[in-house]
Enzyme design. Structure first.
Site, mmCIF file in Angstrom:
data_model
loop_
_atom_site.group_PDB
_atom_site.id
_atom_site.type_symbol
_atom_site.label_atom_id
_atom_site.label_comp_id
_atom_site.label_asym_id
_atom_site.label_seq_id
_atom_site.Cartn_x
_atom_site.Cartn_y
_atom_site.Cartn_z
ATOM 1 N N CYS A 93 -3.122 -1.200 8.858
ATOM 2 C CA CYS A 93 -2.483 0.093 9.319
ATOM 3 C C CYS A 93 -2.359 0.095 10.683
ATOM 4 O O CYS A 93 -1.104 0.519 11.325
ATOM 5 C CB CYS A 93 -3.360 1.270 8.917
ATOM 6 S SG CYS A 93 -3.562 1.731 7.390
ATOM 7 N N ASP A 122 2.263 2.693 2.622
ATOM 8 C CA ASP A 122 2.322 3.598 3.800
ATOM 9 C C ASP A 122 3.740 3.241 4.477
ATOM 10 O O ASP A 122 4.369 2.042 4.590
ATOM 11 C CB ASP A 122 1.286 2.804 4.815
ATOM 12 C CG ASP A 122 -0.210 3.112 4.547
ATOM 13 O OD1 ASP A 122 -0.209 4.081 3.389
ATOM 14 O OD2 ASP A 122 -1.005 2.668 4.964
ATOM 15 N N CYS A 154 -2.099 6.771 4.122
ATOM 16 C CA CYS A 154 -3.590 7.273 4.085
ATOM 17 C C CYS A 154 -4.103 7.558 5.367
ATOM 18 O O CYS A 154 -3.374 7.661 6.456
ATOM 19 C CB CYS A 154 -4.513 6.209 3.549
ATOM 20 S SG CYS A 154 -4.478 4.720 4.777
ATOM 21 N N CYS A 196 0.572 -1.283 -0.184
ATOM 22 C CA CYS A 196 0.058 -0.045 0.013
ATOM 23 C C CYS A 196 0.970 1.241 -0.063
ATOM 24 O O CYS A 196 0.276 2.390 -0.091
ATOM 25 C CB CYS A 196 -1.104 0.308 1.269
ATOM 26 S SG CYS A 196 -0.049 0.037 2.677
#
Length: 123
Positions: free
Chosen positions: A102, A35, A58, A33
């Site tokens: 996350c 991150d 995000c 992703c």
């Protein structure tokens, strides 16, 4: 989609930044992703006295980073090591299934910073 608590930590993140000359620093990333989370901390008498984060990612990544720093502040190293991704997600009143990774990153970044601190103590 996101809880009020997630939105609050995204729009008003706590403990943003980087500590100069930290006692511990940890960075983790998720290649799928994109991150990236970095946590720095100051420790006195085995207690996390200051903790900061920098996150590229995000809204959920920012919110989980903010929440994990709040959860760890003032805790002993041993207490902070027990903070799980599930606890971070629950403290934010849940995350959408696609964003659960996350909370893993936030808990992993905290653990990486603590491991760095412990390694420096044993050097």
């Amino acid at each position: 989609m996101y809880s009020e608590k997630v939105m609050d930590h995204f729009t008003n993140p706590r403990n943003v930044g980087e500590i100069e000359n930290p006692d511990g620093a940890g960075q983790v990333g998720n290649p799928s992703c994109g991150d990236i989370m970095r946590i720095t901390l100051k420790v006195e008498d085995n207690i996390i006295k200051d903790i900061k984060f920098k996150t590229f990612g995000c809204g959920a990544a920012v919110a989980t980073s903010s929440m994990v720093t709040e959860m760890a502040m003032g805790k002993t190293i041993e207490e902070a090591l027990k903070i799980t991704n599930k606890a971070v997600a629950e403290a934010l009143e849940g995350l959408p299934p696609a964003k659960m990774h996350c909370s893993n990153l936030a808990a992993d970044a905290l653990k990486a910073a603590i491991e760095d601190y412990l390694k420096k103590q044993n050097a």
